[in-house]
Scaffold this motif. Structure first.
Motif, mmCIF file in Angstrom:
data_model
loop_
_atom_site.group_PDB
_atom_site.id
_atom_site.type_symbol
_atom_site.label_atom_id
_atom_site.label_comp_id
_atom_site.label_asym_id
_atom_site.label_seq_id
_atom_site.Cartn_x
_atom_site.Cartn_y
_atom_site.Cartn_z
ATOM 1 N N ASP A 26 -99.416 7.081 44.404
ATOM 2 C CA ASP A 26 -100.228 6.108 44.397
ATOM 3 C C ASP A 26 -99.804 6.723 46.409
ATOM 4 O OD1 ASP A 26 -101.212 4.425 46.838
ATOM 5 O OD2 ASP A 26 -99.503 2.131 46.350
ATOM 6 N N THR A 27 -100.816 7.564 46.896
ATOM 7 C CA THR A 27 -100.897 8.266 47.977
ATOM 8 C C THR A 27 -101.296 7.144 49.288
ATOM 9 O OG1 THR A 27 -103.633 7.982 47.774
ATOM 10 C CG2 THR A 27 -102.454 10.211 47.404
ATOM 11 N N SER A 28 -100.813 5.877 49.013
ATOM 12 C CA SER A 28 -100.933 4.847 50.134
ATOM 13 C C SER A 28 -99.227 4.602 50.609
ATOM 14 C CB SER A 28 -101.461 3.392 49.937
ATOM 15 O OG SER A 28 -101.663 3.093 48.530
ATOM 16 N N ASP A 29 -99.086 5.017 49.071
ATOM 17 C CA ASP A 29 -97.132 5.133 48.943
ATOM 18 C C ASP A 29 -96.388 6.192 49.661
ATOM 19 O OD1 ASP A 29 -94.613 4.239 48.869
ATOM 20 O OD2 ASP A 29 -94.437 3.848 46.567
ATOM 21 N N LEU A 30 -96.266 6.019 51.101
ATOM 22 C CA LEU A 30 -95.449 7.306 51.403
ATOM 23 C C LEU A 30 -93.706 7.796 51.005
ATOM 24 C CD1 LEU A 30 -95.568 6.517 55.528
ATOM 25 C CD2 LEU A 30 -97.319 7.590 53.730
ATOM 26 N N ALA A 31 -93.084 6.515 50.206
ATOM 27 C CA ALA A 31 -92.018 7.562 49.461
ATOM 28 C C ALA A 31 -92.417 7.816 48.520
ATOM 29 C CB ALA A 31 -91.284 5.907 49.712
ATOM 30 N N GLN A 32 -93.421 7.265 47.241
ATOM 31 C CA GLN A 32 -94.039 7.993 46.475
ATOM 32 C C GLN A 32 -94.495 9.534 46.777
ATOM 33 O OE1 GLN A 32 -97.143 6.142 43.989
ATOM 34 N NE2 GLN A 32 -95.396 4.973 42.229
ATOM 35 N N VAL A 33 -95.261 9.189 47.707
ATOM 36 C CA VAL A 33 -95.615 10.915 48.336
ATOM 37 C C VAL A 33 -94.333 11.389 47.988
ATOM 38 C CG1 VAL A 33 -97.210 11.737 49.773
ATOM 39 C CG2 VAL A 33 -97.778 10.298 48.753
ATOM 40 N N GLY A 34 -94.027 11.231 49.704
ATOM 41 C CA GLY A 34 -92.470 12.084 49.576
ATOM 42 C C GLY A 34 -92.061 12.928 48.450
ATOM 43 N N ALA A 35 -91.354 11.619 47.469
ATOM 44 C CA ALA A 35 -91.076 11.748 46.728
ATOM 45 C C ALA A 35 -91.527 13.298 45.367
ATOM 46 C CB ALA A 35 -90.951 11.009 45.325
ATOM 47 N N VAL A 36 -92.550 13.250 45.724
ATOM 48 C CA VAL A 36 -93.518 13.984 45.478
ATOM 49 C C VAL A 36 -93.146 15.187 46.176
ATOM 50 C CG1 VAL A 36 -96.170 15.096 44.717
ATOM 51 C CG2 VAL A 36 -95.059 12.630 43.475
ATOM 52 N N GLY A 37 -93.904 15.538 47.228
ATOM 53 C CA GLY A 37 -93.157 16.761 48.250
ATOM 54 C C GLY A 37 -91.615 17.163 47.845
ATOM 55 N N GLN A 38 -89.971 16.584 47.877
ATOM 56 C CA GLN A 38 -89.626 17.062 47.095
ATOM 57 C C GLN A 38 -89.558 17.504 46.525
ATOM 58 O OE1 GLN A 38 -87.056 17.106 49.287
ATOM 59 N NE2 GLN A 38 -85.822 15.294 50.143
ATOM 60 N N LYS A 39 -89.748 17.193 44.421
ATOM 61 C CA LYS A 39 -89.938 17.699 43.566
ATOM 62 C C LYS A 39 -90.704 19.427 44.255
ATOM 63 C CE LYS A 39 -89.947 13.707 41.065
ATOM 64 N NZ LYS A 39 -90.637 13.001 39.522
ATOM 65 N N ILE A 40 -91.859 19.827 45.197
ATOM 66 C CA ILE A 40 -92.557 20.603 45.348
ATOM 67 C C ILE A 40 -91.512 21.406 46.169
ATOM 68 C CG2 ILE A 40 -94.331 21.681 45.953
ATOM 69 C CD1 ILE A 40 -96.617 19.187 45.208
ATOM 70 N N ALA A 41 -90.922 20.856 46.722
ATOM 71 C CA ALA A 41 -89.978 21.921 48.190
ATOM 72 C C ALA A 41 -88.279 22.357 46.644
ATOM 73 C CB ALA A 41 -89.587 21.153 48.315
ATOM 74 N N GLN A 42 -88.303 21.223 45.674
ATOM 75 C CA GLN A 42 -86.883 22.089 44.733
ATOM 76 C C GLN A 42 -87.183 23.088 43.700
ATOM 77 O OE1 GLN A 42 -85.810 17.669 42.779
ATOM 78 N NE2 GLN A 42 -84.169 17.750 44.589
ATOM 79 N N ALA A 43 -88.826 23.127 43.491
ATOM 80 C CA ALA A 43 -88.600 23.782 42.943
ATOM 81 C C ALA A 43 -89.544 25.335 43.289
ATOM 82 C CB ALA A 43 -90.723 23.230 42.205
ATOM 83 N N GLY A 44 -89.881 25.389 44.890
ATOM 84 C CA GLY A 44 -89.751 25.958 45.225
ATOM 85 C C GLY A 44 -88.446 26.383 46.188
ATOM 86 N N HIS A 45 -87.545 26.024 46.305
ATOM 87 C CA HIS A 45 -86.208 26.559 46.475
ATOM 88 C C HIS A 45 -85.312 27.105 45.444
ATOM 89 C CE1 HIS A 45 -81.851 26.560 47.996
ATOM 90 N NE2 HIS A 45 -81.863 25.687 47.294
ATOM 91 N N LYS A 46 -86.078 26.992 43.671
ATOM 92 C CA LYS A 46 -85.006 27.446 42.823
ATOM 93 C C LYS A 46 -85.569 28.919 42.799
ATOM 94 C CE LYS A 46 -83.495 23.584 40.478
ATOM 95 N NZ LYS A 46 -83.726 22.276 39.154
ATOM 96 N N ASP A 47 -87.226 29.303 42.764
ATOM 97 C CA ASP A 47 -88.163 30.190 42.102
ATOM 98 C C ASP A 47 -88.543 30.627 43.567
ATOM 99 O OD1 ASP A 47 -90.091 32.151 41.454
ATOM 100 O OD2 ASP A 47 -90.173 30.455 39.948
ATOM 101 N N PRO A 48 -88.126 31.846 43.721
ATOM 102 C CA PRO A 48 -89.351 32.480 44.938
ATOM 103 C C PRO A 48 -90.241 32.462 44.527
ATOM 104 C CG PRO A 48 -87.160 33.771 43.440
ATOM 105 C CD PRO A 48 -87.472 32.685 42.912
ATOM 106 N N ARG A 49 -90.668 33.099 43.634
ATOM 107 C CA ARG A 49 -92.062 33.101 43.382
ATOM 108 C C ARG A 49 -92.971 31.918 44.395
ATOM 109 N NH1 ARG A 49 -91.811 34.503 37.775
ATOM 110 N NH2 ARG A 49 -90.919 32.265 37.658
ATOM 111 N N VAL A 50 -92.614 31.078 44.264
ATOM 112 C CA VAL A 50 -93.362 29.455 43.652
ATOM 113 C C VAL A 50 -92.974 29.498 45.444
ATOM 114 C CG1 VAL A 50 -93.056 26.942 44.452
ATOM 115 C CG2 VAL A 50 -92.777 28.335 41.490
ATOM 116 N N MET A 51 -91.436 29.700 46.633
ATOM 117 C CA MET A 51 -91.778 29.626 47.354
ATOM 118 C C MET A 51 -92.430 30.555 48.284
ATOM 119 S SD MET A 51 -90.493 27.926 50.123
ATOM 120 C CE MET A 51 -89.124 27.041 49.339
ATOM 121 N N GLN A 52 -93.001 31.548 48.141
ATOM 122 C CA GLN A 52 -93.784 32.492 48.287
ATOM 123 C C GLN A 52 -95.151 32.025 48.189
ATOM 124 O OE1 GLN A 52 -94.645 35.933 46.141
ATOM 125 N NE2 GLN A 52 -94.388 37.447 47.727
ATOM 126 N N ALA A 53 -95.896 31.049 47.132
ATOM 127 C CA ALA A 53 -97.203 30.554 46.779
ATOM 128 C C ALA A 53 -97.321 29.453 48.109
ATOM 129 C CB ALA A 53 -96.827 29.660 45.551
#
Length: 180
Positions: A26-53
């Motif tokens: 639900d893109t109108s739910d900022l908590a859900q959108v924030g949680a998705v953003g956190q998961k993506i950021a965590q993936a970037g933190h773990k894998d340098p290739r993802v962070m580069q992308a």
């Protein structure tokens, strides 16, 4: 671009794409959108290739060094990369002669470039399998050379498979000549 030849990187990017494009999100739910953003950021933190992308998508540059990738692999933060990457695949794409592939593979092996050697040996096997008559000794040599490279690159399961295939090729050739 060079990461695009690595299935582990592609799987990670597909996983993140599915996460970001989840129809249940639900893109109108900022908590859900924030949680998705956190998961993506965590993936970037773990894998340098993802962070580069991710940085490229934001218009930022980020250089990922081999040491960064090795560290992430060693910590288990990212899936281990394939032993043959885009750089090595580009080296062998135009080869047409299995003997030339073996010879160049031997040169790379002697120089200590095991990934390039492996790419050449595997290309030689591919070329031989495309021929009508495949000399057992030639394919066994390429497979055993591949097995040695894989073992030195710390891919023991793949090394065992290559060695077993080489042995099977020799046994099959012996049985065929014995039957005659």
């Amino acid at each position: 671009r060079k990461h695009l030849a690595d299935p582990g990187f592609l799987q990670q990017m597909e996983k993140l794409q599915k996460l970001a494009n989840d129809p249940a999100l639900d893109t109108s739910d900022l908590a859900q959108v924030g949680a998705v953003g956190q998961k993506i950021a965590q993936a970037g933190h773990k894998d340098p290739r993802v962070m580069q992308a991710l940085m490229v998508l934001q218009g930022q540059g980020l250089v990922v060094e081999e040491a960064d990738l090795k560290k992430a692999e060693d910590f288990g933060d990212m899936q281990r990369r394939e032993p043959v990457q885009l750089e090595q695949l580009m080296m062998v794409k135009d080869l047409q002669d299995p003997e030339e592939a073996r010879s160049k593979g031997n040169e790379f092996f002697k120089a200590g470039d095991l990934s390039a050697a492996l790419a050449h040996y595997e290309k030689g096997v591919e070329l031989l399998r495309g021929q009508e008559e495949v000399p057992a000794a030639a394919i066994a040599t390429l497979l055993s050379n591949s097995a040695l490279c894989l073992l030195k690159l710390k891919w023991p399961d793949r090394a065992k498979k290559a060695a077993s295939t080489a042995i099977a090729a020799i046994k099959q050739a012996e049985e065929t000549s014995f039957d005659r």
